[in-house]
Enzyme design. Structure first.
Site, PDB file in Angstrom:
ATOM      1  N   GLU A  32      -4.866  12.762 -11.191  1.00 24.32           N
ATOM      2  CA  GLU A  32      -4.475  11.455 -10.680  1.00 24.32           C
ATOM      3  C   GLU A  32      -4.811  10.394 -11.720  1.00 24.32           C
ATOM      4  O   GLU A  32      -5.919  10.337 -12.231  1.00 24.32           O
ATOM      5  CB  GLU A  32      -5.203  11.165  -9.370  1.00 24.32           C
ATOM      6  N   ARG A 105      -2.253   3.935   5.787  1.00 22.05           N
ATOM      7  CA  ARG A 105      -2.055   4.906   4.704  1.00 22.05           C
ATOM      8  C   ARG A 105      -3.384   5.407   4.144  1.00 22.05           C
ATOM      9  O   ARG A 105      -3.529   6.585   3.825  1.00 22.05           O
ATOM     10  CB  ARG A 105      -1.217   4.286   3.582  1.00 22.05           C
ATOM     11  N   TYR A 219       3.992  -2.127  14.486  1.00 19.97           N
ATOM     12  CA  TYR A 219       3.307  -1.207  15.381  1.00 19.97           C
ATOM     13  C   TYR A 219       1.805  -1.348  15.168  1.00 19.97           C
ATOM     14  O   TYR A 219       1.346  -1.775  14.104  1.00 19.97           O
ATOM     15  CB  TYR A 219       3.751   0.240  15.146  1.00 19.97           C
ATOM     16  N   ASP A 300       8.698  11.581  -3.553  1.00 15.54           N
ATOM     17  CA  ASP A 300       9.482  10.508  -4.147  1.00 15.54           C
ATOM     18  C   ASP A 300       9.921  10.811  -5.568  1.00 15.54           C
ATOM     19  O   ASP A 300      10.909  10.247  -6.042  1.00 15.54           O
ATOM     20  CB  ASP A 300       8.678   9.211  -4.144  1.00 15.54           C
TER      21      ASP A 300
END
Length: 394
Positions: A32, A105, A219, A300
C-alpha cells in the site's frame, strides 16, 4: 517456500482479495502506497450480493458490529418530497442471503484490515509504492519502493487493486486513450450529525431524491448518530480543473442547487452540512481483457463505474471472492487462475458498469420524461423496484 501473490492496493477490494487468496492457501504480499491504511470518504452501501461474499470469508460477526441495516429505501420526487415508492428491505436476508447494510468506509476497511493482519499467510507493507515490473517465464519481478529503499520482489502473480488511476493498468495499457475521462457529474459528500437533520429524515432508512439534472442520496451511519449525504449534480468539465472549489458549506451548496428547486426538507438537510467535499466522477473505457500472463486487475482498476447502483465496492468484493475461488480450483498455474477469474467476472462487471451509467441518466431526467419516470416508479412500487434489481443481488 513458494513465491507470493503480490496485491497492489489496500482498499476494500485489495484487502478482500488478500483474505480470499490467503484462504485459498497462497501467500500474499499486500503493498500500500499510503503510510497508514485508513479510508478517506464517508459512507457507502453493501448490497446482499457483496454481503454474502464477506460472510463466506468469516466476517459476519465483525460486520454486524459496525454496520447499520436500513429498514427501508424511500424514492422521493425531489421538488416536493413526495414518496414515489418505499422499498421494504427489512427481510431481504431471507430472500438473498444477506441484508442491505451501510458502513462508514473506515469502519469496513478496519474490519478487513484486522482480519488480514491476523492471517498468517498475509504480509502487509505500508508506505510502499509499486515500481517497474516484468513478467518473464511465469515469474513476476517487481520493484517495491518502501521506507528503507527499493526492494526486489519475486512473485508468482501480481494483482492490481490500486484504484481507478491504477499503476498496474497503466503498465498493461500504456495509451492515452485509456486515461480517465470526466463523466460530466460531480458528487458532493458530507457527514451531518443526525440531530441537525429535519426530524422527518432521522429514521433508520435510506432516501433517494430525484431532481432535474441532479439527485441526492442519504442514509444513517454509526448506530444512527450521523447521516451520510451525497449530492450528485451534472456539471461542466471546468469543475474538475485544479482551480475548482474543493469544498462548500451546506448553505452554499443549497444555493448551488437552487435551479433544481429542491423541496424545503431536502434543502434544510443540505444546509445542515458543515462542509461538502467535491468529488468529480471519472470513467474509463471498458476493457476486453483484465489479465496478461501473471498480471491481472481487480475492482476500480479493472472496471471503474458510476456509483448510481451502489455497486462499486460490491463488485470489487465479488472480484475478490472469484479470485480466491479460482485459486482453490486452479492454483497450480497463476496464468490459468487469472484467466479463469477474468472469464468468470468480466461479463457481469461490464453489464453493471453499463447499467450504472444508464441509472444516472434515469435519475437526472427533467420535464415530461421525469414525469413519466415518476409514474413508472409509482406503478412498480417498492416490491417492483426490488424485483427489477434482483439480478444484482441474487
Amino acid at each position: 517456500m513458494s513465491a507470493p501473490i503480490v496485491i497492489a492496493g489496500a482498499g476494500i477490494g485489495g484487502l478482500t482479495a488478500a483474505l480470499a487468496v490467503a484462504q485459498a492457501g497462497r501467500r500474499v504480499h499486500l503493498i500500500e502506497r499510503a503510510a497508514k491504511i485508513e479510508e478517506v470518504g464517508a459512507g457507502f452501501q453493501i448490497a446482499p450480493n457483496a454481503g454474502r461474499a464477506l460472510a463466506r470469508l468469516g466476517l459476519e460477526e465483525a460486520l454486524a458490529a459496525v454496520a447499520l441495516e436500513p429498514q427501508g429505501i424511500n424514492v422521493r420526487r425531489g421538488r416536493d418530497g413526495a414518496v414515489l415508492a418505499r422499498l421494504d428491505v427489512s427481510d431481504v436476508r431471507a430472500q438473498w442471503g444477506a441484508p442491505f447494510r451501510v458502513f462508514h468506509r473506515a469502519d469496513l476497511q478496519q474490519v478487513l484490515l484486522q482480519a488480514a493482519l491476523g492471517h498468517p499467510q498475509i504480509e502487509i507493507r505500508t508506505g510502499t509504492r509499486l515500481g517497474e515490473f516484468e513478467d518473464r517465464d511465469g515469474v513476476i519481478r517487481l520493484r517495491a519502493h518502501g521506507p528503507e529503499g527499493v526492494e526486489e520482489i519475486v512473485a508468482a502473480g501480481l494483482v492490481g487493486a490500486d484504484g481507478q488511476r491504477s499503476a498496474v493498468r497503466a503498465h498493461l495499457l500504456p495509451t492515452e486513450r485509456d486515461a480517465p475521462v470526466y463523466s460530466g457529474r460531480t458528487a458532493w459528500r458530507a457527514l451531518i450529525p443526525t440531530e441537525l437533520a429535519p426530524p422527518e429524515l432521522r429514521a433508520r432508512e435510506s432516501h433517494l431524491w430525484l431532481l432535474p439534472g441532479a439527485h441526492v442520496v442519504h442514509y444513517p451511519l454509526r448506530d444512527g448518530s450521523i447521516i451520510n449525504v451525497v449530492v450528485i449534480v451534472s456539471e461542466p468539465p471546468r469543475h474538475t480543473e485544479g482551480a475548482a472549489i474543493l469544498a462548500l458549506d451546506g448553505p452554499e451548496l443549497a444555493r448551488h442547487l437552487r435551479r433544481q428547486q429542491p423541496a424545503e426538507m431536502l434543502a434544510a438537510l443540505i444546509e445542515a452540512g458543515a462542509s461538502f467535499r467535491h468529488w468529480p466522477l471519472f470513467a474509463r473505457p471498458p476493457l476486453k481483457r483484465w489479465s496478461r500472463g501473471g498480471v491481472t486487475l481487480l475492482g476500480d482498476a479493472a472496471h471503474p463505474m458510476m456509483p448510481f447502483l451502489a455497486q462499486g465496492a460490491a463488485q470489487a468484493i465479488e472480484d475478490a471472492e472469484a479470485l480466491g475461488l479460482a485459486f482453490r480450483q486452479l492454483g497450480a498455474s497463476v496464468e490459468r487462475t487469472f484467466a479463469a477469474y477474468e472469464a468468470k467476472r468480466i461479463g457481469r462487471a461490464a453489464k453493471i458498469v453499463r447499467a450504472s451509467w444508464r441509472q444516472g441518466e434515469y435519475f437526472h431526467l427533467s420535464g415530461l420524461a421525469a414525469s413519466a419516470r415518476d409514474l413508472t416508479i409509482r406503478a412498480l412500487g417498492g416490491r417492483g423496484m426490488l424485483a427489477r434489481n434482483a439480478w444484482l443481488y441474487r
